[in-house]
Design an enzyme around this catalytic site. Sequence first.
Site, PDB file in Angstrom:
ATOM      1  N   ASN A  95       0.971  -1.650  -0.014  1.00 55.13           N
ATOM      2  CA  ASN A  95       0.222   0.037   0.230  1.00 55.13           C
ATOM      3  C   ASN A  95       0.730   0.781  -0.348  1.00 55.13           C
ATOM      4  OD1 ASN A  95      -2.110   1.458   0.471  1.00 55.13           O
ATOM      5  ND2 ASN A  95      -3.753  -0.443   0.922  1.00 55.13           N
ATOM      6  N   HIS A 110      23.131   2.313  14.421  1.00 57.19           N
ATOM      7  CA  HIS A 110      23.828   3.097  14.362  1.00 57.19           C
ATOM      8  C   HIS A 110      24.549   3.105  16.063  1.00 57.19           C
ATOM      9  CE1 HIS A 110      23.361   5.274  10.823  1.00 57.19           C
ATOM     10  NE2 HIS A 110      22.060   5.256  10.837  1.00 57.19           N
ATOM     11  N   GLY A 114      -1.018  -1.459   8.255  1.00 53.09           N
ATOM     12  CA  GLY A 114      -0.252  -0.191   8.154  1.00 53.09           C
ATOM     13  C   GLY A 114       0.387   0.556   9.888  1.00 53.09           C
ATOM     14  N   THR A 124      10.691  -5.769  17.161  1.00 51.72           N
ATOM     15  CA  THR A 124      12.300  -5.863  17.609  1.00 51.72           C
ATOM     16  C   THR A 124      12.827  -7.015  17.527  1.00 51.72           C
ATOM     17  OG1 THR A 124      11.762  -6.032  19.668  1.00 51.72           O
ATOM     18  CG2 THR A 124      11.817  -3.936  18.497  1.00 51.72           C
TER      19      THR A 124
END
Length: 185
Positions: free
Chosen positions: A83, A113, A140, A163
Amino acid sequence: MSELSKLAAGEWYQFKDGGVAAQKARAAKLCQEFNQIPATDPAAQTAKMQEILGSYGDNLSVQANFNCDNGRNIHVGDNFLSNYNLTILDIAPVHMGDNVMIGPNVDIYTVNHPLTASGRRANLAQGHPVTIGNDVWIGGKVTITPGVTIGNNVVVAAGAVVTHDVPDNTLVAGVPAKAIRQLEE
Protein backbone atom coordinates in the site's frame (compact mmCIF):
# COMPACT_ATOMS: atom_id res chain seq x y z
CA MET A 1 29.69 -0.03 -4.02
CA SER A 2 30.96 -3.54 -4.71
CA GLU A 3 32.95 -3.43 -1.47
CA LEU A 4 29.82 -2.32 0.38
CA SER A 5 27.82 -5.25 -1.00
CA LYS A 6 30.45 -7.63 0.46
CA LEU A 7 29.85 -6.47 4.04
CA ALA A 8 29.03 -9.23 6.48
CA ALA A 9 25.92 -8.78 8.61
CA GLY A 10 26.74 -6.51 11.52
CA GLU A 11 30.04 -5.27 10.07
CA TRP A 12 30.59 -1.55 10.65
CA TYR A 13 30.81 0.77 7.64
CA GLN A 14 30.95 4.53 7.06
CA PHE A 15 27.50 5.78 6.03
CA LYS A 16 29.08 8.83 4.33
CA ASP A 17 31.24 6.55 2.16
CA GLY A 18 31.20 7.44 -1.56
CA GLY A 19 29.79 4.04 -2.53
CA VAL A 20 26.95 4.37 -0.03
CA ALA A 21 26.21 7.91 -1.25
CA ALA A 22 26.18 6.75 -4.88
CA GLN A 23 23.76 3.88 -4.23
CA LYS A 24 21.47 6.17 -2.23
CA ALA A 25 21.52 8.79 -5.01
CA ARG A 26 20.62 6.14 -7.61
CA ALA A 27 17.81 4.81 -5.42
CA ALA A 28 16.49 8.29 -4.65
CA LYS A 29 16.35 9.13 -8.37
CA LEU A 30 14.53 5.92 -9.28
CA CYS A 31 12.10 6.27 -6.36
CA GLN A 32 11.36 9.86 -7.35
CA GLU A 33 10.63 8.68 -10.89
CA PHE A 34 8.36 5.92 -9.56
CA ASN A 35 6.51 8.30 -7.25
CA GLN A 36 5.74 10.63 -10.17
CA ILE A 37 4.04 7.94 -12.26
CA PRO A 38 0.24 8.40 -12.22
CA ALA A 39 -1.69 5.78 -10.23
CA THR A 40 -3.75 5.28 -13.39
CA ASP A 41 -0.70 3.74 -15.10
CA PRO A 42 0.01 0.56 -13.11
CA ALA A 43 2.02 -0.96 -15.99
CA ALA A 44 4.52 1.94 -15.83
CA GLN A 45 4.63 1.68 -12.04
CA THR A 46 5.41 -2.04 -12.24
CA ALA A 47 8.10 -1.50 -14.89
CA LYS A 48 9.82 1.14 -12.72
CA MET A 49 9.63 -1.09 -9.62
CA GLN A 50 11.23 -3.89 -11.63
CA GLU A 51 14.07 -1.48 -12.40
CA ILE A 52 14.45 -0.58 -8.70
CA LEU A 53 14.26 -4.03 -7.06
CA GLY A 54 16.97 -6.66 -6.92
CA SER A 55 14.48 -9.40 -7.81
CA TYR A 56 10.72 -9.87 -7.98
CA GLY A 57 8.13 -12.50 -8.74
CA ASP A 58 4.87 -12.40 -10.68
CA ASN A 59 2.07 -9.96 -9.82
CA LEU A 60 4.08 -7.11 -8.34
CA SER A 61 1.97 -4.18 -7.07
CA VAL A 62 3.44 -1.21 -5.21
CA GLN A 63 1.61 2.05 -4.55
CA ALA A 64 3.36 5.42 -4.33
CA ASN A 65 5.09 6.71 -2.37
CA PHE A 66 7.94 4.24 -2.20
CA ASN A 67 11.42 5.03 -0.89
CA CYS A 68 14.54 2.92 -0.40
CA ASP A 69 18.30 3.27 0.15
CA ASN A 70 19.45 0.88 -2.56
CA GLY A 71 16.63 -1.15 -4.11
CA ARG A 72 18.91 -3.87 -5.44
CA ASN A 73 18.97 -5.39 -1.94
CA ILE A 74 15.17 -5.84 -1.97
CA HIS A 75 13.87 -9.22 -3.16
CA VAL A 76 10.13 -10.00 -3.27
CA GLY A 77 8.28 -13.13 -4.31
CA ASP A 78 5.06 -13.69 -6.24
CA ASN A 79 1.91 -11.70 -5.45
CA PHE A 80 3.65 -8.88 -3.60
CA LEU A 81 1.33 -6.03 -2.64
CA SER A 82 2.35 -2.81 -0.93
CA ASN A 83 0.00 0.00 0.00
CA TYR A 84 0.99 3.69 0.17
CA ASN A 85 4.18 5.07 1.73
CA LEU A 86 6.49 2.07 2.07
CA THR A 87 10.06 2.88 3.14
CA ILE A 88 12.77 0.21 3.06
CA LEU A 89 16.26 1.13 4.23
CA ASP A 90 18.04 -1.72 2.49
CA ILE A 91 21.76 -1.30 3.09
CA ALA A 92 21.53 -5.04 3.87
CA PRO A 93 19.27 -7.52 2.03
CA VAL A 94 15.51 -7.61 2.55
CA HIS A 95 13.93 -10.87 1.38
CA MET A 96 10.15 -11.26 1.24
CA GLY A 97 8.40 -14.46 0.21
CA ASP A 98 5.28 -15.10 -1.81
CA ASN A 99 1.90 -13.56 -0.99
CA VAL A 100 3.20 -10.73 1.18
CA MET A 101 0.79 -7.83 1.76
CA ILE A 102 2.02 -4.59 3.32
CA GLY A 103 -0.31 -1.90 4.67
CA PRO A 104 0.22 1.87 4.41
CA ASN A 105 3.03 3.78 6.12
CA VAL A 106 5.25 0.78 6.82
CA ASP A 107 8.99 1.10 7.53
CA ILE A 108 11.50 -1.72 7.16
CA TYR A 109 15.01 -0.97 8.39
CA THR A 110 18.24 -2.94 7.94
CA VAL A 111 20.57 -0.19 9.17
CA ASN A 112 21.55 0.59 12.73
CA HIS A 113 23.98 3.06 14.32
CA PRO A 114 26.30 2.82 17.34
CA LEU A 115 25.09 3.44 20.85
CA THR A 116 28.27 5.40 21.54
CA ALA A 117 28.55 9.09 20.72
CA SER A 118 32.07 8.54 19.34
CA GLY A 119 30.74 5.87 16.94
CA ARG A 120 27.97 8.14 15.71
CA ARG A 121 30.43 11.05 15.28
CA ALA A 122 32.56 8.69 13.18
CA ASN A 123 29.53 8.18 10.87
CA LEU A 124 29.41 4.44 11.53
CA ALA A 125 26.50 2.15 10.75
CA GLN A 126 25.76 -1.58 10.57
CA GLY A 127 23.55 -3.55 8.23
CA HIS A 128 21.46 -6.51 9.42
CA PRO A 129 19.25 -8.38 6.89
CA VAL A 130 15.48 -8.61 7.27
CA THR A 131 13.61 -11.72 6.11
CA ILE A 132 9.84 -11.98 5.73
CA GLY A 133 8.30 -15.37 4.93
CA ASN A 134 5.38 -16.44 2.74
CA ASP A 135 1.74 -15.49 3.35
CA VAL A 136 2.52 -12.53 5.61
CA TRP A 137 0.23 -9.54 6.20
CA ILE A 138 1.91 -6.47 7.68
CA GLY A 139 -0.62 -3.93 8.93
CA GLY A 140 -0.42 -0.17 8.58
CA LYS A 141 2.20 1.89 10.41
CA VAL A 142 4.31 -1.15 11.30
CA THR A 143 8.05 -0.76 11.86
CA ILE A 144 10.38 -3.73 11.32
CA THR A 145 13.84 -3.26 12.82
CA PRO A 146 17.24 -4.55 11.60
CA GLY A 147 17.99 -8.26 11.75
CA VAL A 148 14.40 -9.46 12.20
CA THR A 149 13.09 -12.66 10.60
CA ILE A 150 9.32 -13.00 10.25
CA GLY A 151 8.09 -16.54 9.59
CA ASN A 152 5.39 -17.89 7.29
CA ASN A 153 1.67 -17.23 7.81
CA VAL A 154 2.24 -14.28 10.12
CA VAL A 155 0.03 -11.24 10.74
CA VAL A 156 1.68 -8.14 12.17
CA ALA A 157 -1.05 -5.90 13.65
CA ALA A 158 -1.22 -2.23 12.74
CA GLY A 159 1.16 0.00 14.66
CA ALA A 160 3.42 -2.81 15.87
CA VAL A 161 7.17 -2.38 16.21
CA VAL A 162 8.84 -5.70 15.42
CA THR A 163 12.17 -5.93 17.28
CA HIS A 164 12.54 -9.74 17.53
CA ASP A 165 12.01 -12.72 15.25
CA VAL A 166 8.42 -13.89 14.76
CA PRO A 167 7.72 -17.64 14.44
CA ASP A 168 5.45 -19.16 11.79
CA ASN A 169 1.67 -19.03 12.25
CA THR A 170 1.65 -16.12 14.70
CA LEU A 171 -0.30 -12.90 15.20
CA VAL A 172 1.89 -10.22 16.80
CA ALA A 173 0.94 -6.76 18.04
CA GLY A 174 2.21 -3.96 20.24
CA VAL A 175 5.34 -1.95 20.98
CA PRO A 176 7.49 -3.95 21.05
CA ALA A 177 5.53 -6.59 19.14
CA LYS A 178 4.60 -9.68 21.14
CA ALA A 179 2.81 -12.87 20.17
CA ILE A 180 -0.96 -12.55 20.68
CA ARG A 181 -2.01 -15.97 19.44
CA GLN A 182 -1.29 -18.79 17.04
CA LEU A 183 -2.88 -18.68 13.58
CA GLU A 184 -4.36 -21.60 11.70
CA GLU A 185 -4.18 -22.09 7.94
